[in-house]
Design a protein around this motif. Structure first.
Motif, mmCIF file in Angstrom:
data_model
loop_
_atom_site.group_PDB
_atom_site.id
_atom_site.type_symbol
_atom_site.label_atom_id
_atom_site.label_comp_id
_atom_site.label_asym_id
_atom_site.label_seq_id
_atom_site.Cartn_x
_atom_site.Cartn_y
_atom_site.Cartn_z
ATOM 1 N N PHE A 132 -81.001 2.323 -14.608
ATOM 2 C CA PHE A 132 -81.989 2.897 -13.768
ATOM 3 C C PHE A 132 -82.788 1.805 -13.072
ATOM 4 O O PHE A 132 -83.252 0.819 -13.596
ATOM 5 C CB PHE A 132 -83.127 3.640 -14.560
ATOM 6 N N ASN A 133 -83.228 2.314 -11.479
ATOM 7 C CA ASN A 133 -83.866 1.180 -10.672
ATOM 8 C C ASN A 133 -85.322 1.745 -10.712
ATOM 9 O O ASN A 133 -85.456 2.648 -10.101
ATOM 10 C CB ASN A 133 -83.446 1.003 -9.544
ATOM 11 N N GLY A 134 -86.014 1.029 -11.739
ATOM 12 C CA GLY A 134 -87.570 1.371 -11.558
ATOM 13 C C GLY A 134 -88.226 0.849 -10.694
ATOM 14 O O GLY A 134 -88.957 -0.407 -11.140
ATOM 15 N N SER A 135 -88.254 0.911 -9.608
ATOM 16 C CA SER A 135 -88.846 0.173 -8.298
ATOM 17 C C SER A 135 -89.217 1.175 -7.498
ATOM 18 O O SER A 135 -88.548 2.202 -7.213
ATOM 19 C CB SER A 135 -87.783 -0.840 -7.889
ATOM 20 N N THR A 136 -90.043 0.969 -6.112
ATOM 21 C CA THR A 136 -90.135 1.559 -5.248
ATOM 22 C C THR A 136 -89.303 1.098 -3.847
ATOM 23 O O THR A 136 -89.321 1.509 -2.818
ATOM 24 C CB THR A 136 -91.433 1.477 -4.661
ATOM 25 N N GLY A 137 -88.195 0.264 -4.451
ATOM 26 C CA GLY A 137 -87.209 -0.172 -3.278
ATOM 27 C C GLY A 137 -85.989 -0.188 -3.954
ATOM 28 O O GLY A 137 -85.677 -0.178 -4.947
ATOM 29 N N SER A 138 -85.127 -0.232 -3.013
ATOM 30 C CA SER A 138 -83.651 -0.220 -3.528
ATOM 31 C C SER A 138 -83.189 -1.724 -3.917
ATOM 32 O O SER A 138 -84.073 -2.751 -3.724
ATOM 33 C CB SER A 138 -82.790 0.046 -2.217
ATOM 34 N N THR A 139 -82.207 -1.821 -4.830
ATOM 35 C CA THR A 139 -81.903 -3.020 -5.374
ATOM 36 C C THR A 139 -80.234 -3.033 -5.611
ATOM 37 O O THR A 139 -79.690 -1.810 -5.716
ATOM 38 C CB THR A 139 -82.584 -3.199 -6.525
ATOM 39 N N GLU A 140 -79.629 -4.028 -5.912
ATOM 40 C CA GLU A 140 -78.123 -4.281 -6.089
ATOM 41 C C GLU A 140 -77.910 -4.580 -7.644
ATOM 42 O O GLU A 140 -78.895 -5.388 -8.180
ATOM 43 C CB GLU A 140 -77.590 -5.170 -5.190
#
Length: 274
Positions: A132-140
């Motif tokens: 899970f990406n717990g962020s307001t932006g995308s990530t790799e």
């Protein structure tokens, strides 16, 4: 290796110093009992850079069992999780695919940062692990397998039982650990664990640190070792996986070696049978 050694390669254009603090070992031979660990040569089993980044506040899943030498019925996997090219600050959560997302974290990151952490996580019924990406932006996300635990009900001494993840310590409700002070927390007999546990595997996170420093985790009641589990800078949020013996009182102690206070979080990934 067959010579009893491990190799470390500095892939840099300049020199660096390396420190290794041993926390345990696995016995030689072919693992056959439930909960036994089988190490693997590191292999990349996920790299989202070859496709699409993970969107903000979204989860993706990838095949962990049945690939790269991991059997289809593995109970849990151990892999190095790397976050790279994040657009915003955030955190990552690894958990069994098909289960509810836990309120824990495995990696904390800042925008533009590349940061790794070792992860031990149960495998979902479909053989997958969710991230899970717990962020307001995308990530790799990148995952490099290191080994797996055999399926079945662990009963043998030293066998590993994967759980959770479950948060077993969080000092942030108003009890930061003072400078050069300790915090101890229950492991055995708490959070659904048996009354006797030889060691615990947990993700240790330091946050809201007032000064630079490092953390040392050890069995409660034992002398504090001259090692570290986590090094941090003032104001930094940084995690590391810890594999720590449990004291006779069922507790683990963390020492805040710093001239300022810091908050500590521990998320349990599993334990070893006594």
């Amino acid at each position: 290796g067959s010579d009893g050694k491990v190799s470390l390669t500095n892939t840099s254009a300049n020199s660096t110093e390396l420190i290794a603090d041993v926390t345990g070992y696995y016995r030689a031979g072919t693992p056959a009992t439930p909960g036994a660990f089988q190490s693997l040569a590191p292999a990349r089993i996920l790299d989202t850079r070859s496709g699409s980044p993970v969107a903000p506040d979204k989860a993706m899943s990838f095949q962990a069992a049945g690939t790269a030498g991991v059997p289809a019925n593995a109970a849990a996997v151990v892999f190095n999780l790397t976050v790279t090219e994040p657009a915003e600050d955030g955190f990552a959560i690894a958990y069994p695919a098909g289960s509810s997302r836990p309120g824990t974290s495995n990696v904390n990151f800042a925008a533009g940062q590349t940061v790794p952490n070792l992860v031990t996580v149960p495998v979902g019924k479909d053989g997958k692990v969710a991230l899970f990406n717990g962020s307001t932006g995308s990530t790799e996300f990148i995952a490099d397998i290191a080994g797996y635990y055999l399926p079945g009900t662990p009963t043998a001494t030293g066998a590993f039982k994967a759980v959770g993840p479950v948060r077993i310590l969080d000092t942030r409700p108003g009890s930061p650990v003072a400078a050069n002070a300790d915090v101890s927390f229950e492991v055995a007999g708490a959070h659904g664990l048996p009354d006797k546990v030889s060691a615990a595997v947990f993700n240790l996170t330091v946050t809201q640190s007032a000064k630079n420093g490092f953390a040392t985790a050890h069995a409660s009641g034992s002398p504090r070792p001259g090692t570290s589990n986590l090094n941090f800078a003032a104001g930094q949020t940084i995690p590391n996986l810890a594999n720590i013996p449990v004291g006779a009182d069922g507790k683990i102690t963390i020492h805040n070696r710093s001239t300022g206070s810091a908050e500590y979080i521990a998320d349990l990934a599993g334990y070893f049978l006594p």
